[in-house]
Design a protein around this motif. Sequence first.
Motif, short mmCIF file in Angstrom:
data_model
loop_
_atom_site.label_atom_id
_atom_site.label_comp_id
_atom_site.label_asym_id
_atom_site.label_seq_id
_atom_site.Cartn_x
_atom_site.Cartn_y
_atom_site.Cartn_z
N ALA A 132 37.94 56.42 45.04
CA ALA A 132 37.64 56.67 43.05
C ALA A 132 38.60 55.53 42.58
O ALA A 132 38.30 55.78 41.38
CB ALA A 132 38.96 58.70 43.21
N MET A 133 40.00 54.84 42.60
CA MET A 133 40.53 54.35 41.94
C MET A 133 40.06 52.91 41.86
O MET A 133 39.28 52.21 41.17
CB MET A 133 42.00 54.06 43.16
CG MET A 133 42.69 55.02 43.00
SD MET A 133 43.63 55.70 41.22
CE MET A 133 42.17 57.18 41.37
N ARG A 134 39.40 52.75 42.93
CA ARG A 134 38.21 51.78 42.70
C ARG A 134 37.24 52.03 41.72
O ARG A 134 36.46 50.87 41.05
CB ARG A 134 37.78 51.07 44.37
CG ARG A 134 36.93 49.59 44.57
CD ARG A 134 37.78 48.55 44.04
NE ARG A 134 36.78 47.31 44.24
CZ ARG A 134 36.39 46.34 45.11
NH1 ARG A 134 36.96 46.83 46.24
NH2 ARG A 134 35.95 45.46 44.91
N ALA A 135 36.35 52.54 42.10
CA ALA A 135 35.42 53.11 41.25
C ALA A 135 36.30 53.56 39.77
O ALA A 135 35.77 52.51 38.67
CB ALA A 135 35.23 54.48 41.47
N GLY A 136 37.22 53.97 39.22
CA GLY A 136 37.68 53.86 38.22
C GLY A 136 37.77 52.59 37.72
O GLY A 136 37.55 51.81 36.44
N VAL A 137 38.54 51.53 38.23
CA VAL A 137 38.55 50.03 38.14
C VAL A 137 37.95 49.62 37.57
O VAL A 137 37.44 49.23 36.52
CB VAL A 137 39.91 49.04 38.87
CG1 VAL A 137 39.73 47.87 38.55
CG2 VAL A 137 41.17 49.77 39.11
N GLU A 138 36.85 49.75 38.38
CA GLU A 138 35.40 48.63 38.11
C GLU A 138 34.83 49.48 36.59
O GLU A 138 33.90 48.10 36.26
CB GLU A 138 34.72 48.77 39.79
CG GLU A 138 35.12 48.09 40.88
CD GLU A 138 35.00 46.61 40.78
OE1 GLU A 138 34.45 46.20 40.06
OE2 GLU A 138 35.80 45.97 41.17
N HIS A 142 23.83 50.81 39.39
CA HIS A 142 24.40 49.65 38.29
C HIS A 142 24.85 48.80 40.33
O HIS A 142 25.73 48.84 41.23
CB HIS A 142 25.75 50.42 38.18
CG HIS A 142 26.85 48.92 36.50
ND1 HIS A 142 27.13 47.57 37.36
CD2 HIS A 142 26.26 49.59 35.67
CE1 HIS A 142 27.10 46.69 36.81
NE2 HIS A 142 27.26 47.56 35.28
N PRO A 143 24.17 47.49 39.17
CA PRO A 143 24.35 45.68 40.35
C PRO A 143 25.89 45.51 40.50
O PRO A 143 26.03 44.75 41.35
CB PRO A 143 23.58 45.17 39.10
CG PRO A 143 23.32 45.50 38.30
CD PRO A 143 23.38 47.11 38.25
N ARG A 144 27.06 45.99 39.58
CA ARG A 144 28.00 45.21 40.77
C ARG A 144 29.18 46.45 40.72
O ARG A 144 29.66 46.25 41.94
CB ARG A 144 28.89 45.31 38.31
CG ARG A 144 28.18 43.44 38.76
CD ARG A 144 28.97 43.04 37.63
NE ARG A 144 28.18 43.23 35.79
CZ ARG A 144 28.22 42.95 35.53
NH1 ARG A 144 29.52 43.26 34.73
NH2 ARG A 144 27.46 43.86 34.29
N LEU A 151 31.60 49.21 45.55
CA LEU A 151 32.24 50.81 46.22
C LEU A 151 31.93 50.11 47.73
O LEU A 151 32.37 51.33 48.96
CB LEU A 151 31.40 51.72 45.62
CG LEU A 151 31.02 52.01 44.12
CD1 LEU A 151 30.89 53.62 43.81
CD2 LEU A 151 32.87 52.71 43.85
N GLN A 152 30.43 49.76 48.19
CA GLN A 152 30.53 49.41 49.41
C GLN A 152 31.47 48.68 50.34
O GLN A 152 32.29 49.01 51.06
CB GLN A 152 29.58 48.99 49.34
CG GLN A 152 28.24 49.47 49.25
CD GLN A 152 26.57 48.71 49.52
OE1 GLN A 152 26.64 47.81 48.29
NE2 GLN A 152 25.33 48.96 49.51
N SER A 190 32.04 56.37 36.87
CA SER A 190 31.01 56.72 36.90
C SER A 190 30.08 57.76 38.21
O SER A 190 29.24 57.37 38.76
CB SER A 190 30.54 55.04 36.93
OG SER A 190 29.09 54.93 36.51
N GLY A 191 30.80 58.41 37.88
CA GLY A 191 30.12 59.90 39.59
C GLY A 191 30.51 59.52 40.44
O GLY A 191 30.40 60.86 41.12
#
Length: 400
Positions: free
Chosen positions: A287-293, A55-57, A62-63, A255-256
């Motif tokens: 993981a928290m950043r991935a959930g928030v995004e 996903h482009p955002r 995540l990077q 999302s993964g």
Amino acid sequence: MSAPIPVASPHVMNTYNRVPIALERGRGVRVWDVNGKEYMDALAGIAVSTLGHNHPRLVPALQDQVAKLIHCSNYYHVPGQERLATLLTERAHMDKVFFCNTGLEANEASIKIALKYGVDKGIERPVIVVYEHAFHGRSIATMAATANAKVRSGFGPLPDWFVRVPVDDAAALEAAAKAHPDIVAVMLEPIQGEGGLHPMRADYLRQVRALCDARGWLLMLDEIQCGMGRTGKWFAHQWAGIVPDVLSMAKGLASGVPVGAVLARGAAAEVLQPGNHGTTFGGNPLAMRAGVETITIMEEDGLLANAADVGEYLKAALRQALGSHPAVKEVRGQGLMIGVELDRPCGALIGLAAEAGLLISVTADSVIRIVPPLILTRADADDIVARLAPVVHDFLSIQS
Ligand SMILES: *Cc1c(COP(=O)(O)O)cnc(C)c1O
């Protein structure tokens, strides 16, 4: 040149009968294998890849997080936990969250809350109501809560904390209440996933809520598969207008990136105290950043409304293409959680569909499961039906 067909590794435990393809990359709702063959991904890693692939955002976020901090111990405050907990508790109308890494861990935490809630009330041997066809995971406790004998067999004696009742049967639940005075909680999936994609009736869910209120039981919902926007609301139980006491989630939440969570409300949110529960990886900054995004992007892009709209469209298109075949018993589900039940075992369809460029799964032996990314468009839905319908018709004609 084609890469060789992947075969089972002698060094990887033989816990899955794998389809002989190896996926290498993805974009949106499509993935490509090591030979460059393209697939429409109607499985999304089993309801995990909410935003699709690459996903482009999500990817740059995540990077950015990987470069800042992947992990730190729960000995310290993790600001991302506060952010994700706020987003989740607001959307689920709950009070508090415990973060873990997988679905079974979220259910383990639910079960620990129920047991200690009972013991704190003076009940020596608390009992939890679970359901026929339920799937709650493969740890010792969650396996005992799971109905499928194939999942449980070979691992006895399992914990005897559970009493099992049939779905959508209020009288059976009342009878269980009379027979087991030590019941402390009811645990259920509002839409059973592994058990064959069975939605529970909204009026039944309201009856269970009322009985839990009357008896002082915790209503504990497992929305690991049906939650996180998949049905077109944040959580499937919200269609019935109820609020649980405990709510477990995982799969699509980040999302993964692996993450699980158990949310709780009122007294249930205060049961676990320092020393009662913990995890090394749970709630880590990545993981928290991935959930928030994931939640932020879902809202920016209107993915709940999309799941409802494209889900209804896809269900109608599947009924149109398959519903009149005598071997198709039912096309059911809500939003982008759809099951097509056949009158016979159809596990072979997983491989046949993959050959036709479509990733699906089959659950409870005879139910085709379609749980695509929530970014699916109506054109993508048409693509799924165009690939699936001939495969199913061929399969059924060879069979009969
Ligand atoms: C997948 C699933 C689980 C188990 O999750 P894991 O992450 O595989 O441990 C539990 N309950 C439901 C409803 C599920 O769909």
